[in-house]
Design an enzyme around this catalytic site. Structure first.
Site, PDB file in Angstrom:
ATOM      1  N   SER A 189       3.079  -6.161  16.901  1.00  0.00           N
ATOM      2  CA  SER A 189       4.160  -6.265  15.927  1.00  0.00           C
ATOM      3  C   SER A 189       4.858  -7.620  16.034  1.00  0.00           C
ATOM      4  O   SER A 189       4.247  -8.643  15.735  1.00  0.00           O
ATOM      5  CB  SER A 189       5.118  -5.087  16.106  1.00  0.00           C
ATOM      6  N   ASN A 222      -1.220  -4.606  14.968  1.00  0.00           N
ATOM      7  CA  ASN A 222      -0.202  -4.228  13.989  1.00  0.00           C
ATOM      8  C   ASN A 222       0.667  -5.435  13.617  1.00  0.00           C
ATOM      9  O   ASN A 222       1.889  -5.359  13.598  1.00  0.00           O
ATOM     10  CB  ASN A 222       0.653  -3.079  14.528  1.00  0.00           C
ATOM     11  N   HIS A 232       1.855   2.662  13.306  1.00  0.00           N
ATOM     12  CA  HIS A 232       2.276   1.375  13.863  1.00  0.00           C
ATOM     13  C   HIS A 232       2.134   1.274  15.379  1.00  0.00           C
ATOM     14  O   HIS A 232       1.857   0.195  15.901  1.00  0.00           O
ATOM     15  CB  HIS A 232       3.722   1.090  13.461  1.00  0.00           C
TER      16      HIS A 232
END
Length: 275
Positions: A105, A129, A250
């Site tokens: 992320s 992700n 996620h």
């Protein structure tokens, strides 16, 4: 609905060291270095399944992002470039070169920036992700969330619903990540989220400059780090390839750790992208 395998992280704390510049990290195992960077609101324990599996054959170094876990903060209003600079200083402090670098992320955004700017110091890069060129609706939504967080309003359950999906609240992983997100320093969370919200374009046009083996991975149901983003980054990278884990969202490294570990181990063994 959250799907889980038998390999789950425990709510454990790794023994941390600190660099001269105040970055906290845990180093486990011996051999070639693999550096892991978590996402906004998390801490290095979010990599527990990967640390356990990958440290058997290499030195795994998981870091706390600035202002997360036990790391010193960055200045409010810091941009993605400042987080990439922070990583470079961390590598300097540990005298690390030719590292394998994986980020999740926000950690993926930092890792991508490092792959573009740090040359041979990054031997290979993996983005789990990661976000890339959000569409206008998604961009407006994430910037609005960043502004709300900077104003002092932190919603813990909203992100977790996006990360895990409906009906996941009783999952041990949901509760674990809820605890981490609830405990993060609010100012540092706001700083990191601001950089995350505005950073999807920063290095997006430079994937053609990345010549190391580059893995891009996400879950098929991730609404924010979408398969289309993952495929676009892989297609733009000379030695890039994409992997999509079906049925996950996620936090795929926690909800599908065995599948992620197998893919990461394959990436660590490659000098070229798969045929």
């Amino acid at each position: 609905m959250l799907q889980e395998t038998q390999t789950q992280p425990n709510d454990l704390r790794f023994e941390r060291s600190r660099t001269a510049h105040g970055t906290a990290y845990a180093a486990v195992g011996a051999g070639e270095p693999l550096v892991l960077i978590h996402g906004v609101g998390m801490r290095l324990e979010a990599w527990a399944p990967q640390i356990a599996a990958l440290s058997a054959v290499r030195r795994v170094i998981a870091v706390d992002m600035p202002g997360h876990g036990a790391s010193e903060k960055l200045a409010p209003g810091s941009h993605l470039e400042n987080f990439v600079d922070w990583l470079e200083i961390f590598l300097d402090d540990l005298a690390l070169d030719g590292v394998s670098l994986a980020g999740h992320s926000m950690g993926a955004l930092i890792s991508g920036g490092a792959a573009v700017t740090l040359g041979s110091r990054i031997a290979r890069v993996a983005l789990l992700n990661g976000v890339h060129l959000r569409n206008p609706v998604a961009k407006a939504a994430v910037i609005a969330r960043a502004q709300t967080i900077r104003a002092g309003s932190v919603d813990v359950d909203g992100p977790l619903q996006r990360w895990f999906g409906e009906g996941s609240q009783m999952s041990p992983i949901y509760r674990l990540t809820h605890g981490w997100l609830s405990a993060v320093d609010p100012d540092s969370y706001a700083t990191a989220y601001y950089a995350f919200a505005h950073g999807d374009e920063t290095y997006a046009g430079r994937w053609g400059e990345v010549n190391c083996p580059a893995l891009f991975l996400t879950g098929s149901h991730d609404p924010n780090s979408t398969p289309d983003m993952t495929n676009a980054m892989a297609d733009a990278t000379p030695k890039g390839w994409a992997r999509i884990i079906d049925g996950h969202r996620h936090m795929v490294n926690l909800t599908a750790p065995d599948a992620v570990n197998a893919i990461v181990e394959d990436w660590l063994a490659r000098e070229e992208k798969p045929e």
